[in-house]
Enzyme design. Structure first.
Site, mmCIF file in Angstrom:
data_model
loop_
_atom_site.group_PDB
_atom_site.id
_atom_site.type_symbol
_atom_site.label_atom_id
_atom_site.label_comp_id
_atom_site.label_asym_id
_atom_site.label_seq_id
_atom_site.Cartn_x
_atom_site.Cartn_y
_atom_site.Cartn_z
ATOM 1 N N CYS A 7 33.185 36.959 37.419
ATOM 2 C CA CYS A 7 34.580 36.716 37.811
ATOM 3 C C CYS A 7 34.596 35.477 38.700
ATOM 4 O O CYS A 7 33.677 34.645 38.619
ATOM 5 C CB CYS A 7 35.199 37.941 38.484
ATOM 6 S SG CYS A 7 34.446 38.402 40.058
ATOM 7 N N ASN A 10 33.060 37.150 42.744
ATOM 8 C CA ASN A 10 31.980 38.157 42.688
ATOM 9 C C ASN A 10 32.057 39.166 43.844
ATOM 10 O O ASN A 10 31.035 39.651 44.318
ATOM 11 C CB ASN A 10 30.584 37.494 42.629
ATOM 12 C CG ASN A 10 29.446 38.444 42.271
ATOM 13 O OD1 ASN A 10 28.302 38.234 42.675
ATOM 14 N ND2 ASN A 10 29.718 39.484 41.526
ATOM 15 N N CYS A 12 35.228 41.321 43.859
ATOM 16 C CA CYS A 12 36.205 42.338 43.426
ATOM 17 C C CYS A 12 35.917 42.817 42.006
ATOM 18 O O CYS A 12 35.371 43.902 41.798
ATOM 19 C CB CYS A 12 37.633 41.805 43.520
ATOM 20 S SG CYS A 12 38.139 41.349 45.191
ATOM 21 N N ARG A 13 36.307 42.010 41.007
ATOM 22 C CA ARG A 13 36.243 42.500 39.631
ATOM 23 C C ARG A 13 34.835 42.662 39.077
ATOM 24 O O ARG A 13 34.504 43.711 38.502
ATOM 25 C CB ARG A 13 37.042 41.554 38.707
ATOM 26 C CG ARG A 13 38.526 41.612 38.944
ATOM 27 C CD ARG A 13 39.240 40.447 38.298
ATOM 28 N NE ARG A 13 38.892 39.191 38.937
ATOM 29 C CZ ARG A 13 39.293 38.001 38.541
ATOM 30 N NH1 ARG A 13 40.037 37.893 37.466
ATOM 31 N NH2 ARG A 13 38.943 36.922 39.200
ATOM 32 N N SER A 14 33.998 41.614 39.195
ATOM 33 C CA SER A 14 32.688 41.721 38.532
ATOM 34 C C SER A 14 31.756 42.755 39.176
ATOM 35 O O SER A 14 30.987 43.388 38.441
ATOM 36 C CB SER A 14 32.015 40.354 38.369
ATOM 37 O OG SER A 14 31.820 39.699 39.595
ATOM 38 N N ASP A 123 43.231 39.522 38.672
ATOM 39 C CA ASP A 123 42.582 39.349 39.971
ATOM 40 C C ASP A 123 43.307 40.215 41.013
ATOM 41 O O ASP A 123 44.491 39.996 41.265
ATOM 42 C CB ASP A 123 42.673 37.863 40.344
ATOM 43 C CG ASP A 123 41.936 37.532 41.620
ATOM 44 O OD1 ASP A 123 41.531 38.471 42.339
ATOM 45 O OD2 ASP A 123 41.764 36.332 41.896
HETATM 46 P P1 4NP Z 1 37.163 38.335 42.204
HETATM 47 O O1 4NP Z 1 38.380 38.185 43.245
HETATM 48 O O2 4NP Z 1 37.086 37.038 41.453
HETATM 49 O O3 4NP Z 1 37.583 39.474 41.360
HETATM 50 O O4 4NP Z 1 35.914 38.613 43.037
HETATM 51 C C1 4NP Z 1 38.510 37.133 44.147
HETATM 52 C C2 4NP Z 1 37.726 37.094 45.277
HETATM 53 C C3 4NP Z 1 37.878 36.067 46.186
HETATM 54 C C4 4NP Z 1 38.819 35.084 45.955
HETATM 55 C C5 4NP Z 1 39.598 35.122 44.815
HETATM 56 C C6 4NP Z 1 39.430 36.149 43.899
HETATM 57 N N1 4NP Z 1 39.005 34.048 46.904
HETATM 58 O O5 4NP Z 1 39.896 33.202 46.684
HETATM 59 O O6 4NP Z 1 38.285 33.977 47.906
#
Ligand code: 4NP
Length: 155
Positions: A7, A10, A12-14, A123
């Site tokens: 994702c 790294n 939240c989703r992945s 997201d």
């Molecule tokens: P992820 O979510 O891609 O599912 O881990 C996010 C985590 C952090 C950020 C954006 C999305 N960020 O902008 O820091």
């Protein structure tokens, strides 16, 4: 088989996809190595978002020990399948591919679900508990569908 979930951050989703896929594979008697990474390194070294850890814990899964890392081009050699959570991640990973073999490994995680279903794992970073639960639900559906697919191919 070695699988990498990708994702953006790294956290939240992945990591949710990693935990769900590891558990689903185990439940289905499939032997696989599962890891995850982000296309950006903003959160490298960090544990998953507390909301992701709590969401998984509500479903009996523990991802608290995972640590974020950035996707690297060496991952194309290391993994057999690279599952991306959304179209941005898909494009970002494809841009690092150096061969058609690399490109062939990159697959949208939800592409196994019916054509009318959602394409991207949304997201949840700026979202709520409900958004994390939805991520887990989508990941569970996709992981189960992929495991069924691989089991059918093995027969
Ligand atoms: P992820 O979510 O891609 O599912 O881990 C996010 C985590 C952090 C950020 C954006 C999305 N960020 O902008 O820091």
């Amino acid at each position: 088989m070695k699988i990498l979930m990708v994702c953006l951050g790294n956290i939240c989703r992945s990591p949710i996809a990693e935990g769900v896929m590891r558990d689903t594979a185990l439940q289905n008697g499939l032997s696989m190595v599962v890891d995850s990474a982000g296309t950006q390194g903003y959160h490298a070294g960090e544990a998953p978002d507390p909301r992701a850890i709590a969401c998984m814990a509500r479903h009996g899964l523990d991802i608290a020990g995972l640590r974020a890392r950035k996707f690297q081009s060496g991952d194309f050699q290391e993994f057999d399948v690279i599952f991306t959570m959304d179209q941005n991640n898909y494009q970002a990973v494809l841009q690092l591919a150096r061969s058609s073999g690399d490109r062939a490994k990159v697959i949208p995680f939800l592409s196994i679900l019916s054509k009318h279903a959602i394409d991207d794992v949304p997201d949840p970073y700026y979202g709520s508990t409900k958004d994390f639960e939805y991520v887990l639900e989508l990941c569970t559906q996709a992981a189960q569908a992929w495991c069924l697919h691989w089991q059918a191919k093995d027969k």
